[in-house]
Design an enzyme around this catalytic site. Structure first.
Site, PDB file in Angstrom:
ATOM      1  N   SER A 150      71.375  25.909  89.801  1.00 56.54           N
ATOM      2  CA  SER A 150      71.712  26.855  88.612  1.00 56.54           C
ATOM      3  C   SER A 150      73.083  27.032  88.751  1.00 56.54           C
ATOM      4  O   SER A 150      73.490  26.539  89.980  1.00 56.54           O
ATOM      5  CB  SER A 150      71.043  28.426  89.465  1.00 56.54           C
ATOM      6  OG  SER A 150      71.424  29.512  88.691  1.00 56.54           O
ATOM      7  N   TYR A 158      68.480  33.837  96.729  1.00 51.67           N
ATOM      8  CA  TYR A 158      68.340  32.872  95.352  1.00 51.67           C
ATOM      9  C   TYR A 158      69.611  31.707  95.272  1.00 51.67           C
ATOM     10  O   TYR A 158      68.804  30.767  94.466  1.00 51.67           O
ATOM     11  CB  TYR A 158      68.329  33.479  93.927  1.00 51.67           C
ATOM     12  CG  TYR A 158      68.443  32.870  92.901  1.00 51.67           C
ATOM     13  CD1 TYR A 158      67.056  32.205  91.999  1.00 51.67           C
ATOM     14  CD2 TYR A 158      69.842  32.456  91.938  1.00 51.67           C
ATOM     15  CE1 TYR A 158      67.192  31.126  91.151  1.00 51.67           C
ATOM     16  CE2 TYR A 158      69.441  31.790  91.189  1.00 51.67           C
ATOM     17  CZ  TYR A 158      67.819  31.098  90.691  1.00 51.67           C
ATOM     18  OH  TYR A 158      68.399  30.085  89.298  1.00 51.67           O
TER      19      TYR A 158
HETATM   20  N1  LIG Z   1      66.842  32.060  82.909  1.00 49.01           N
HETATM   21  C1  LIG Z   1      67.848  31.852  84.292  1.00 49.01           C
HETATM   22  O1  LIG Z   1      68.798  32.499  83.329  1.00 49.01           O
HETATM   23  C2  LIG Z   1      68.027  30.403  84.462  1.00 49.01           C
HETATM   24  C3  LIG Z   1      69.713  30.507  85.117  1.00 49.01           C
HETATM   25  C4  LIG Z   1      69.648  29.230  85.875  1.00 49.01           C
HETATM   26  C5  LIG Z   1      68.687  28.561  86.637  1.00 49.01           C
HETATM   27  N2  LIG Z   1      67.249  28.914  86.118  1.00 49.01           N
HETATM   28  C6  LIG Z   1      66.453  28.317  86.548  1.00 49.01           C
HETATM   29  O2  LIG Z   1      66.075  27.160  84.645  1.00 49.01           O
HETATM   30  C7  LIG Z   1      64.311  26.918  85.617  1.00 49.01           C
HETATM   31  C8  LIG Z   1      63.352  27.937  84.742  1.00 49.01           C
HETATM   32  O3  LIG Z   1      63.902  28.886  84.379  1.00 49.01           O
HETATM   33  P1  LIG Z   1      63.154  29.661  82.923  1.00 49.01           P
HETATM   34  O4  LIG Z   1      64.929  30.088  82.495  1.00 49.01           O
HETATM   35  O5  LIG Z   1      62.939  29.061  81.788  1.00 49.01           O
HETATM   36  O6  LIG Z   1      62.035  31.101  83.398  1.00 49.01           O
HETATM   37  P2  LIG Z   1      61.031  31.151  83.297  1.00 49.01           P
HETATM   38  O7  LIG Z   1      60.399  30.856  81.807  1.00 49.01           O
HETATM   39  O8  LIG Z   1      60.544  32.261  84.134  1.00 49.01           O
HETATM   40  O9  LIG Z   1      60.015  29.770  84.081  1.00 49.01           O
HETATM   41  C9  LIG Z   1      59.798  29.368  84.929  1.00 49.01           C
HETATM   42  C10 LIG Z   1      58.491  28.594  86.071  1.00 49.01           C
HETATM   43  O10 LIG Z   1      58.875  28.521  86.882  1.00 49.01           O
HETATM   44  C11 LIG Z   1      57.508  28.888  87.405  1.00 49.01           C
HETATM   45  N3  LIG Z   1      56.729  29.482  88.856  1.00 49.01           N
HETATM   46  C12 LIG Z   1      57.460  31.105  88.406  1.00 49.01           C
HETATM   47  N4  LIG Z   1      57.769  31.791  89.241  1.00 49.01           N
HETATM   48  C13 LIG Z   1      56.909  30.866  90.202  1.00 49.01           C
HETATM   49  C14 LIG Z   1      56.419  30.697  90.950  1.00 49.01           C
HETATM   50  N5  LIG Z   1      56.478  31.503  91.972  1.00 49.01           N
HETATM   51  N6  LIG Z   1      55.589  29.786  91.686  1.00 49.01           N
HETATM   52  C15 LIG Z   1      55.397  28.256  91.066  1.00 49.01           C
HETATM   53  N7  LIG Z   1      56.200  28.505  90.585  1.00 49.01           N
HETATM   54  C16 LIG Z   1      56.673  29.464  89.726  1.00 49.01           C
HETATM   55  C17 LIG Z   1      56.180  29.020  86.194  1.00 49.01           C
HETATM   56  O11 LIG Z   1      55.798  28.484  85.381  1.00 49.01           O
HETATM   57  P3  LIG Z   1      54.316  27.743  85.896  1.00 49.01           P
HETATM   58  O12 LIG Z   1      53.341  29.512  85.554  1.00 49.01           O
HETATM   59  O13 LIG Z   1      53.923  26.829  84.549  1.00 49.01           O
HETATM   60  O14 LIG Z   1      54.275  27.513  86.963  1.00 49.01           O
HETATM   61  C18 LIG Z   1      57.979  29.803  85.033  1.00 49.01           C
HETATM   62  O15 LIG Z   1      56.755  29.443  84.172  1.00 49.01           O
HETATM   63  C19 LIG Z   1      64.190  28.039  87.064  1.00 49.01           C
HETATM   64  O16 LIG Z   1      63.965  27.336  88.143  1.00 49.01           O
HETATM   65  C20 LIG Z   1      65.849  28.946  87.062  1.00 49.01           C
HETATM   66  O17 LIG Z   1      65.537  28.769  88.622  1.00 49.01           O
HETATM   67  C21 LIG Z   1      67.333  29.923  84.758  1.00 49.01           C
END
Ligand SMILES: NC(=O)c1ccc[n+]([C@@H]2O[C@H](COP(=O)([O-])OP(=O)(O)OC[C@H]3O[C@@H](n4cnc5c(N)ncnc54)[C@H](OP(=O)(O)O)[C@@H]3O)[C@@H](O)[C@H]2O)c1
Length: 215
Positions: free
Chosen positions: A100, A113
């Site tokens: 991130s 985080y």
């Molecule tokens: N959205 C943002 O603003 C943002 C910004 C910077 C970085 N990121 C990073 O991008 C990545 C993907 O995020 P996204 O934005 O696509 O969010 P998302 O739609 O919430 O997807 C994240 C996925 O991670 C898994 N996950 C979440 N909580 C978990 C837990 N407690 N234990 C195990 N698995 C868990 C789940 O997949 P399953 O249920 O399929 O296991 C969830 O669907 C993450 O690493 C996040 O930190 C996101």
């Protein structure tokens, strides 16, 4: 002409996530092995070419409001599981760690985080030195319009046009697949701020905390 990457065994974690789903659509033609809490444990092929460590979540609150469980779980999912999975699967061509921009541009209420993602950046940098020939790529994005923010809807409104779509991030990841790229910082305006912060950390922190403290 762009050379197309031949069919690869690609493991994606957090496969139900919005960035992962956008990526899955773009990577059809490859052998995708999806790891998700909502799917049975997949059979992992003997040779994993590319591992995309995508699973992650954030609890954004003052440190004193976070419980032991919330702190432990963020480090478990965002950092420790990513490290152990990389060790266990030993990807042969590339590991892509979705970290991130918070790992480079920490903000108030993102202490744990940001620390969990900064640790991913350090892990990735060390791994790159340890395994010559393995491409280690970090994806450091700012706010993305995904269910990641479902507990904090007005945050996305406040960050406005700095937020990007899941498909934008997936497209950027697709572009670096199999390519020797160290890191991707997104979107460009936050990549620029992160670069300036390496030179003038106190200045950027003071301005950021005064004017861009959205969490
Ligand atoms: N959205 C943002 O603003 C943002 C910004 C910077 C970085 N990121 C990073 O991008 C990545 C993907 O995020 P996204 O934005 O696509 O969010 P998302 O739609 O919430 O997807 C994240 C996925 O991670 C898994 N996950 C979440 N909580 C978990 C837990 N407690 N234990 C195990 N698995 C868990 C789940 O997949 P399953 O249920 O399929 O296991 C969830 O669907 C993450 O690493 C996040 O930190 C996101």
């Amino acid at each position: 002409m762009k050379k197309k990457l031949s069919k690869k065994n690609i493991v994606i974690t957090g496969a139900s996530g919005d960035i992962a789903q956008a990526l899955i659509q773009r990577l059809e033609g490859h052998n995708l092995i999806l790891i998700s809490r909502s799917l049975p444990q997949p059979v992992i092929p003997d040779k994993v070419d590319i591992l995309i460590n995508n699973a992650g979540f954030g609890e954004f609150s003052a440190l004193t409001n976070l419980s032991d469980e919330q702190i432990d779980e963020m480090f478990k999912v965002n950092t420790l599981d990513l490290i152990k999975r990389t060790r266990d699967l030993q990807p042969q061509l590339q590991v892509i760690n979705i970290a991130s921009i918070a790992g480079k541009l920490p903000t108030a209420k993102s202490t744990v985080y940001a620390a969990s993602k900064a640790a991913v950046l350090a892990f990735s940098d060390a791994l790159r030195l340890e395994i010559p020939g393995l491409i280690v790529t970090t994806v450091n994005t700012g706010p993305v319009l995904t269910k990641f923010h479902k507990g904090n809807a007005d945050y996305l409104e406040k960050v406005g046009k700095n937020a990007v779509s899941a498909d934008y991030v997936a497209g950027k990841i697709e572009q670096v697949l199999g390519k020797n790229k160290r890191e991707m910082n997104l979107p460009p305006q936050l990549a620029f701020v992160a670069k300036v912060r390496t030179l003038f950390p106190a200045l950027v922190d003071n301005i950021g905390n005064k004017f861009f403290n959205y969490k």
